[in-house]
Design a protein around this motif. Structure first.
Motif, short mmCIF file in Angstrom:
data_model
loop_
_atom_site.label_atom_id
_atom_site.label_comp_id
_atom_site.label_asym_id
_atom_site.label_seq_id
_atom_site.Cartn_x
_atom_site.Cartn_y
_atom_site.Cartn_z
N TRP A 1 0.82 -1.21 0.00
CA TRP A 1 0.00 0.00 0.00
C TRP A 1 0.85 1.26 0.00
O TRP A 1 0.32 2.37 0.09
N PHE A 2 2.15 1.11 -0.10
CA PHE A 2 3.03 2.28 -0.04
C PHE A 2 2.76 3.27 -1.17
O PHE A 2 3.09 4.46 -1.04
N HIS A 3 2.18 2.81 -2.28
CA HIS A 3 1.92 3.73 -3.40
C HIS A 3 0.91 4.81 -3.05
O HIS A 3 0.80 5.81 -3.76
N LEU A 4 0.16 4.62 -1.93
CA LEU A 4 -0.80 5.64 -1.50
C LEU A 4 -0.21 6.61 -0.48
O LEU A 4 -0.91 7.54 -0.06
N LEU A 5 1.03 6.41 -0.06
CA LEU A 5 1.65 7.27 0.93
C LEU A 5 2.50 8.34 0.25
O LEU A 5 3.01 8.15 -0.85
N ASP A 6 2.68 9.48 0.94
CA ASP A 6 3.56 10.51 0.41
C ASP A 6 4.98 10.28 0.91
O ASP A 6 5.25 9.34 1.67
N SER A 7 5.90 11.12 0.49
CA SER A 7 7.32 10.91 0.81
C SER A 7 7.58 10.97 2.31
O SER A 7 8.40 10.20 2.84
N THR A 8 6.90 11.86 3.03
CA THR A 8 7.10 11.97 4.47
C THR A 8 6.61 10.71 5.18
O THR A 8 7.26 10.19 6.09
N GLU A 9 5.47 10.21 4.76
CA GLU A 9 4.92 8.99 5.36
C GLU A 9 5.81 7.79 5.04
O GLU A 9 6.02 6.92 5.90
N LEU A 10 6.32 7.73 3.82
CA LEU A 10 7.22 6.64 3.47
C LEU A 10 8.47 6.65 4.33
O LEU A 10 8.99 5.60 4.73
N LEU A 11 8.96 7.84 4.63
CA LEU A 11 10.13 7.94 5.50
C LEU A 11 9.81 7.42 6.90
O LEU A 11 10.63 6.74 7.52
N ARG A 12 8.62 7.69 7.38
CA ARG A 12 8.23 7.22 8.70
C ARG A 12 8.13 5.71 8.76
O ARG A 12 8.34 5.10 9.81
N SER B 1 10.05 3.54 7.79
CA SER B 1 11.34 2.91 8.11
C SER B 1 11.65 2.95 9.60
O SER B 1 12.61 2.31 10.04
N SER B 2 10.86 3.68 10.38
CA SER B 2 11.15 3.83 11.80
C SER B 2 10.47 2.77 12.66
O SER B 2 10.74 2.69 13.86
N PHE B 3 9.59 1.97 12.08
CA PHE B 3 8.84 1.00 12.87
C PHE B 3 9.64 -0.30 13.00
O PHE B 3 10.02 -0.92 12.01
N LEU C 1 3.92 -1.03 12.00
CA LEU C 1 3.94 -0.55 10.61
C LEU C 1 2.57 -0.74 9.96
O LEU C 1 2.06 0.17 9.29
N ALA C 2 1.98 -1.91 10.16
CA ALA C 2 0.69 -2.20 9.54
C ALA C 2 -0.39 -1.25 10.04
O ALA C 2 -1.23 -0.78 9.26
N ARG C 3 -0.38 -0.94 11.33
CA ARG C 3 -1.39 -0.02 11.86
C ARG C 3 -1.20 1.38 11.31
O ARG C 3 -2.18 2.07 10.99
N PHE C 4 0.05 1.84 11.20
CA PHE C 4 0.31 3.17 10.64
C PHE C 4 -0.18 3.25 9.19
O PHE C 4 -0.91 4.18 8.81
#
Length: 274
Positions: free
Chosen positions: A39-50, A52-54, A60-63
């Motif tokens: 589902w990463f294709h629906l996230l923006d660049s800031t969310e994609l960066l986040r 990697s922190s989980f 990660l799945a809940r976020f």
């Protein structure tokens, strides 16, 4: 990639109208999505960066589930696709990319709140009405008295209301206070930066209402609060500003994400006690 149905709903205008007494709040919930990276294709660049922190897959799945639910819900209401929905997250304290997300661009004027606990994720959406949603999983308390963390939640009046209940109903009563209070602080945008003991609510078995703020700044918003029925074993509440009452409508998130029902059932069994 999971296909989305054609947007056939009539878009709901976000133009400001006369003050309302009732806020219509739509809530969608579902278990954490399997294979969150799909589902990463629906996230923006800031969310994609986040992402990697989980450290744990469930976090990660809940976020990812919360952000996907928010985008698909707003897209359904606006009659567009989820890729057209932009969310901005900026902490009012430190300026970091965390905290309560805001809809911008095409969806500006809509307010949302995301919450998750255990194996349940939910998003609440309302038009032109700041709101907060909180969901918590119920866990029985085996010890004597109340759980220690509720010392940071309950005022003296609230604690007395809980202690008047039979012992077997006290843990659920405390959790009811918790979700109602956190919903209030999410609606005001303050989150847990404000102590939950700074305000008093009506009793846990009464209709939810904020009875008063305490401390040096008593002139504070008085949100409307409503309990929300989600899955068995969870407590939830929503709060909304600038209205006298809030009316939640709960739907399954599988309506927004076609083809996920069977996968979600399997995925929910992977984290039965989370």
């Amino acid at each position: 990639m999971t296909p989305f149905p054609a947007a056939t709903a009539t878009p709901v205008s976000a133009a400001r109208t006369a003050p309302r007494t009732v806020a219509e709040c739509r809530i969608w919930s579902l278990p954490p999505l399997p294979r969150p990276s799909s589902w990463f294709h629906l996230l923006d660049s800031t969310e994609l960066l986040r992402t990697s922190s989980f450290a744990h897959e469930l976090d990660l799945a809940r976020f990812v589930t919360g952000r996907v639910l928010a985008r698909t819900a707003l897209a359904r209401l606006l009659g567009t696709g989820p890729q057209a929905i932009r969310l901005r997250t900026r902490c009012p304290g430190c300026g970091g990319p965390h905290g309560k997300p805001q809809a911008v661009g095409l969806a500006e004027g809509w307010q949302l709140s995301i919450s998750h606990s255990g194996r349940l994720v939910a998003v609440a959406v309302a038009l032109d009405t700041p709101l907060g949603l909180d969901v918590e999983r119920y866990e029985p308390w085996p010890g004597p008295g109340l759980q220690p963390e509720y010392e940071l939640v309950l005022t003296a009046a609230e604690r007395a209301a809980v202690e008047r209940l039979p012992p077997e109903r006290r843990t659920r009563a405390c959790l009811t206070y918790w979700v109602r209070k956190e919903a209030v602080l999410k609606a005001t945008g303050e989150g847990l930066d404000v102590p939950m003991t700074d305000f008093t609510l009506s009793g846990p078995e009464q209709p939810p209402a904020l009875l008063g703020w305490h401390g040096p700044a008593p002139d504070r918003p008085v949100p409307a609060i409503a309990d929300v029925e989600l899955e068995e074993g969870y407590r939830a509440a929503v709060a909304a500003l600038d209205v006298r009452s809030v009316r939640p409508t709960v739907r399954s998130g599988t309506e927004l994400l076609p083809g996920t029902g069977a996968e979600l059932l399997v995925n929910s069994r992977r984290f039965p006690g989370s």
